[in-house]
Motif scaffolding. Structure first.
Motif, PDB file in Angstrom:
ATOM      1  N   THR A 175       0.843  -1.197   0.000  1.00  0.00           N
ATOM      2  CA  THR A 175       0.000   0.000   0.000  1.00  0.00           C
ATOM      3  C   THR A 175       0.876   1.243   0.000  1.00  0.00           C
ATOM      4  N   ILE A 176       0.263   2.381  -0.400  1.00  0.00           N
ATOM      5  CA  ILE A 176       0.984   3.647  -0.420  1.00  0.00           C
ATOM      6  C   ILE A 176       0.221   4.682   0.399  1.00  0.00           C
ATOM      7  N   THR A 177       0.964   5.532   1.080  1.00  0.00           N
ATOM      8  CA  THR A 177       0.371   6.633   1.843  1.00  0.00           C
ATOM      9  C   THR A 177       1.265   7.862   1.720  1.00  0.00           C
ATOM     10  N   THR A 178       0.675   9.027   1.963  1.00  0.00           N
ATOM     11  CA  THR A 178       1.426  10.274   2.071  1.00  0.00           C
ATOM     12  C   THR A 178       0.907  11.017   3.292  1.00  0.00           C
ATOM     13  N   PRO A 179       1.685  11.921   3.869  1.00  0.00           N
ATOM     14  CA  PRO A 179       1.245  12.614   5.082  1.00  0.00           C
ATOM     15  C   PRO A 179      -0.059  13.386   4.870  1.00  0.00           C
ATOM     16  N   GLY A 180      -1.009  13.196   5.780  1.00  0.00           N
ATOM     17  CA  GLY A 180      -2.251  13.947   5.764  1.00  0.00           C
ATOM     18  C   GLY A 180      -3.106  13.723   4.539  1.00  0.00           C
ATOM     19  N   ASN A 181      -2.997  12.559   3.915  1.00  0.00           N
ATOM     20  CA  ASN A 181      -3.716  12.329   2.663  1.00  0.00           C
ATOM     21  C   ASN A 181      -5.199  12.078   2.913  1.00  0.00           C
ATOM     22  N   ALA A 182      -6.061  12.843   2.230  1.00  0.00           N
ATOM     23  CA  ALA A 182      -7.508  12.731   2.425  1.00  0.00           C
ATOM     24  C   ALA A 182      -8.084  11.443   1.854  1.00  0.00           C
ATOM     25  N   CYS A 183      -7.354  10.779   0.954  1.00  0.00           N
ATOM     26  CA  CYS A 183      -7.894   9.603   0.265  1.00  0.00           C
ATOM     27  C   CYS A 183      -7.779   8.321   1.076  1.00  0.00           C
ATOM     28  N   ILE A 184      -7.069   8.346   2.192  1.00  0.00           N
ATOM     29  CA  ILE A 184      -6.853   7.112   2.946  1.00  0.00           C
ATOM     30  C   ILE A 184      -7.623   7.112   4.262  1.00  0.00           C
ATOM     31  N   GLY A 185      -8.665   7.922   4.337  1.00  0.00           N
ATOM     32  CA  GLY A 185      -9.443   7.970   5.560  1.00  0.00           C
ATOM     33  C   GLY A 185     -10.373   6.783   5.744  1.00  0.00           C
ATOM     34  N   CYS A 186     -10.820   6.186   4.649  1.00  0.00           N
ATOM     35  CA  CYS A 186     -11.810   5.104   4.733  1.00  0.00           C
ATOM     36  C   CYS A 186     -11.251   3.737   4.371  1.00  0.00           C
ATOM     37  N   HIS A 187     -10.123   3.689   3.678  1.00  0.00           N
ATOM     38  CA  HIS A 187      -9.576   2.414   3.213  1.00  0.00           C
ATOM     39  C   HIS A 187      -8.130   2.622   2.806  1.00  0.00           C
ATOM     40  N   ARG A 188      -7.425   1.506   2.593  1.00  0.00           N
ATOM     41  CA  ARG A 188      -6.048   1.582   2.111  1.00  0.00           C
ATOM     42  C   ARG A 188      -6.034   1.875   0.615  1.00  0.00           C
ATOM     43  N   ILE A 189      -4.860   2.312   0.119  1.00  0.00           N
ATOM     44  CA  ILE A 189      -4.641   2.522  -1.310  1.00  0.00           C
ATOM     45  C   ILE A 189      -3.563   1.544  -1.764  1.00  0.00           C
ATOM     46  N   GLY A 190      -3.887   0.690  -2.716  1.00  0.00           N
ATOM     47  CA  GLY A 190      -2.918  -0.274  -3.220  1.00  0.00           C
ATOM     48  C   GLY A 190      -1.972   0.345  -4.230  1.00  0.00           C
ATOM     49  N   SER A 191      -0.919  -0.385  -4.553  1.00  0.00           N
ATOM     50  CA  SER A 191       0.123   0.146  -5.438  1.00  0.00           C
ATOM     51  C   SER A 191       0.092  -0.474  -6.832  1.00  0.00           C
ATOM     52  N   GLU A 192      -0.915  -1.280  -7.127  1.00  0.00           N
ATOM     53  CA  GLU A 192      -0.967  -1.926  -8.439  1.00  0.00           C
ATOM     54  C   GLU A 192      -2.086  -1.316  -9.289  1.00  0.00           C
ATOM     55  N   LYS A 193      -3.237  -1.986  -9.411  1.00  0.00           N
ATOM     56  CA  LYS A 193      -4.298  -1.460 -10.261  1.00  0.00           C
ATOM     57  C   LYS A 193      -4.890  -0.174  -9.711  1.00  0.00           C
ATOM     58  N   SER A 194      -4.774   0.037  -8.411  1.00  0.00           N
ATOM     59  CA  SER A 194      -5.203   1.331  -7.866  1.00  0.00           C
ATOM     60  C   SER A 194      -4.407   2.450  -8.517  1.00  0.00           C
ATOM     61  N   CYS A 195      -3.116   2.223  -8.711  1.00  0.00           N
ATOM     62  CA  CYS A 195      -2.256   3.238  -9.319  1.00  0.00           C
ATOM     63  C   CYS A 195      -2.571   3.442 -10.796  1.00  0.00           C
ATOM     64  N   THR A 196      -2.708   2.349 -11.521  1.00  0.00           N
ATOM     65  CA  THR A 196      -2.849   2.470 -12.973  1.00  0.00           C
ATOM     66  C   THR A 196      -4.283   2.734 -13.426  1.00  0.00           C
TER      67      THR A 196
END
Length: 329
Positions: A229-250
């Motif tokens: 998974t990927i995160t950045t400081p204070g990111n609004a997109c990760i409040g409800c779920h994780r963000i993956g680094s594969e198809k989430s990215c592309t």
């Protein structure tokens, strides 16, 4: 016995278990492992599921219409146009019990009556919300446009079907073939076992969810897939779920933030607010959405492009996976 013959005999003895270890896991072996470590999948009738709505400019298609574009197309194939993205009467079933979460998707690629027993594809995600273990099952390809009778979808580990019903080994694709698909199940479901989209979001109350739980893919065919998974400081997109680094990215970050157009989208789907479907309860104006989320989206996409992992604002972490703890089913 000459030394060369003794060595050859020893090699032959050793080769048998090595070959056995290299052998592909059969469907029944994989399904038994999934049933043992996650839970049993029952037999079910696809027509017992809930219809996933299809609309065109807010209205259902005409009775004999087979639309290729709609307001909220299926994203089972997020990169390319395929049959069935806007065909009505696909269905979702929640077969969960206890910690065993089971989502079954019965897909139509050909227009049929709502309660016609024939379908073109069945996909199952089975996940344990305690230990995080997850398995994937996909039906064997349907023949032509006739489809197959889905009035009794067999449990994948069923060794002997009732008379006149298809056997599991005939109905389901082997785990090796499912794992080899591109994109594969784990690549699309890179942050968790269940994905939200405008299409499936219409029946989200029928889908089990576990956005922050443990998550790993079991079975020999899937064991090498490591999820990050990927995160950045204070990111609004990760409040409800994780963000993956594969198809989430592309695909999924861009699709959910109006940066990409989904295959099957009509003009309405490409306009705000349907073009911006995260957060799922979005009720903001487009200006408010941009103010709240654009920087977070751009930060995540920058991390997606950081192949060397050198961006100090990007954190890359493995998804919390299975433990050896005991969990009840």
């Amino acid at each position: 016995m000459p030394r060369a013959i003794r060595l050859l005999a020893l090699f032959c003895i050793m080769a048998v278990p090595l070959a056995a270890l290299a052998r592909e896991q059969t469907l029944l072996e994989y399904a038994e492992q999934c049933a043992r470590e996650i839970g049993e999948i029952p037999a079910f009738d696809c027509n017992g599921g809930t219809d996933i709505p299809i609309t065109i400019n807010g209205k259902p298609p005409a009775q004999n219409e087979s639309p290729r574009r709609c307001d909220k197309p299926s994203l089972l194939h997020p990169d390319s146009e395929v049959m069935g993205q806007c065909i009505p009467y696909s269905k979702i079933l929640n077969l969960s019990r206890g910690n065993t979460q089971i989502a079954a998707y019965c897909r139509r690629n050909t227009l049929r009556a709502d309660m016609d027993p024939h379908y073109d594809e069945v996909d199952i995600v089975v996940h344990h919300s305690g230990n995080g273990k997850t398995c994937w099952f996909q039906s064997a390809p349907a023949s032509g446009t006739k489809g197959f009778d889905a009035t009794r979808v067999p449990p994948p580990n069923e060794k002997k079907p009732p008379p006149g019903r298809p056997a599991a080994v005939e109905f389901w694709t082997s785990p090796a073939k499912v794992a080899a698909e591109n994109p594969g199940c784990a690549s699309c479901h890179d942050a968790g076992p269940f994905i939200f989209s405008p299409y499936i979001g219409q029946v989200w109350d029928k889908v089990p969810t576990d956005p922050w739980g443990r998550y790993s893919n079991i079975g020999a065919a899937f064991s090498s897939h490591r999820l990050t998974t990927i995160t950045t400081p204070g990111n609004a997109c990760i409040g409800c779920h994780r963000i993956g680094s594969e198809k989430s990215c592309t695909a999924y970050i861009g699709l959910s933030a109006g940066k990409l157009s989904a295959p099957g989208n009509n003009a309405l789907a490409n306009r705000y607010p349907l073009s911006h479907w995260m957060p799922a309860d979005n009720n903001m104006s487009e200006a408010q959405w941009n103010e709240a989320n654009v920087k977070s989206v751009e930060a995540l996409l920058a991390c997606c492009n950081d192949k060397a992992h050198k961006n100090p604002n990007c954190s890359f972490n493995p998804v919390p996976s299975s433990s050896n703890a005991n969990y009840s089913k």
